[in-house]
Design an enzyme around this catalytic site. Structure first.
Site, short mmCIF file in Angstrom:
data_model
loop_
_atom_site.label_atom_id
_atom_site.label_comp_id
_atom_site.label_asym_id
_atom_site.label_seq_id
_atom_site.Cartn_x
_atom_site.Cartn_y
_atom_site.Cartn_z
CD GLU A 5 -2.15 1.86 0.22
OE1 GLU A 5 -3.41 1.42 0.05
OE2 GLU A 5 -2.66 2.88 0.00
CG ASP A 39 4.06 1.97 -8.36
OD1 ASP A 39 3.51 1.26 -7.88
OD2 ASP A 39 4.14 2.73 -8.60
CG ASP A 61 -5.90 4.39 -6.17
OD1 ASP A 61 -7.06 4.93 -5.61
OD2 ASP A 61 -4.91 5.09 -5.29
CE LYS A 65 -10.38 14.05 -14.70
NZ LYS A 65 -9.64 14.95 -14.01
NE ARG A 132 -10.96 2.04 5.89
CZ ARG A 132 -10.49 3.06 6.90
NH1 ARG A 132 -10.28 2.66 7.83
NH2 ARG A 132 -9.38 3.82 5.74
CE1 TYR A 133 -12.77 3.91 -2.83
CE2 TYR A 133 -13.43 1.53 -3.47
CZ TYR A 133 -13.54 3.63 -3.64
OH TYR A 133 -14.31 3.62 -4.65
CD GLU A 134 -16.23 -6.16 0.04
OE1 GLU A 134 -16.22 -6.66 0.91
OE2 GLU A 134 -16.71 -7.15 -1.14
#
Ligand SMILES: C[S@@+](CC[C@H](N)C(=O)[O-])C[C@H]1O[C@@H](n2cnc3c(N)ncnc32)[C@H](O)[C@@H]1O
Length: 153
Positions: A5, A39, A61, A65, A132-134
């Protein structure tokens, strides 16, 4: 296990679950855990060939764009590196709730031969950790998709 992360607070949040409050400086971490606070694409390039048995890419992420598409982890240029570090038969699990990224994953994986790439499912399969994002995506009414790719031998 390598936890990867790039966001420092994400690593801190993981550490706060692993060590008791106040013992951050000296409490031992699980012996089988490594942290990569950088990364993830660099990690792919640094790992030895066939050294990974399972890879999770959970709600990356989406870089929606088009001009930022080169930053997406699922990318034709990175696929050979991902395939290289995975053992033959290893699984690569990918989850995303972003429609642009979902379409992108479908397109990229349809155009490659390194992985078996069946269609995704809309319910988290057994053995996947919730994130958490889910939870946030589900609360907002978005539909995550879950892919399981298998490294061809
Ligand atoms: C949408 S969040 C999802 C976080 C977590 N995986 C979850 O599901 O709750 C995407 C995370 O990917 C991290 N990230 C983005 N690009 C990265 C990269 N190239 N390498 C490592 N982490 C990255 C970001 O810092 C961010 O925390």
């Amino acid at each position: 296990m390598i936890a990867c992360e790039v966001f420092e607070n994400g690593i801190c949040s993981l550490l706060s679950r692993l060590v008791p409050e106040g013992r951050e400086a000296d409490a031992p971490l699980p012996g089988n855990l490594r942290l990569w606070a950088n990364d993830a694409r660099l990690l792919m390039r640094a790992l030895p060939a066939a050294s990974v048995e399972k890879l999770f890419l959970l709600f990356p992420d989406p870089w929606p764009k088009a001009r930022h598409a080169k930053r997406r982890f699922v990318h034709p240029l990175l696929l050979p590196e991902v395939a290289r570090v995975l053992e033959p038969g290893a699984t690569w699990r990918v989850a995303s709730d972003d429609p642009i990224y979902q379409d992108w994953v479908a397109k990229v994986m349809a155009g490659q031969v390194l992985f078996e790439a069946p269609a995704p499912v809309a319910e988290r399969p057994q053995g996947w950790p919730p994130t958490r994002y889910e939870a946030k995506a589900l609360r907002s009414g978005r539909t995550p998709l879950y892919w399981t790719f298998t490294r061809r031998g």
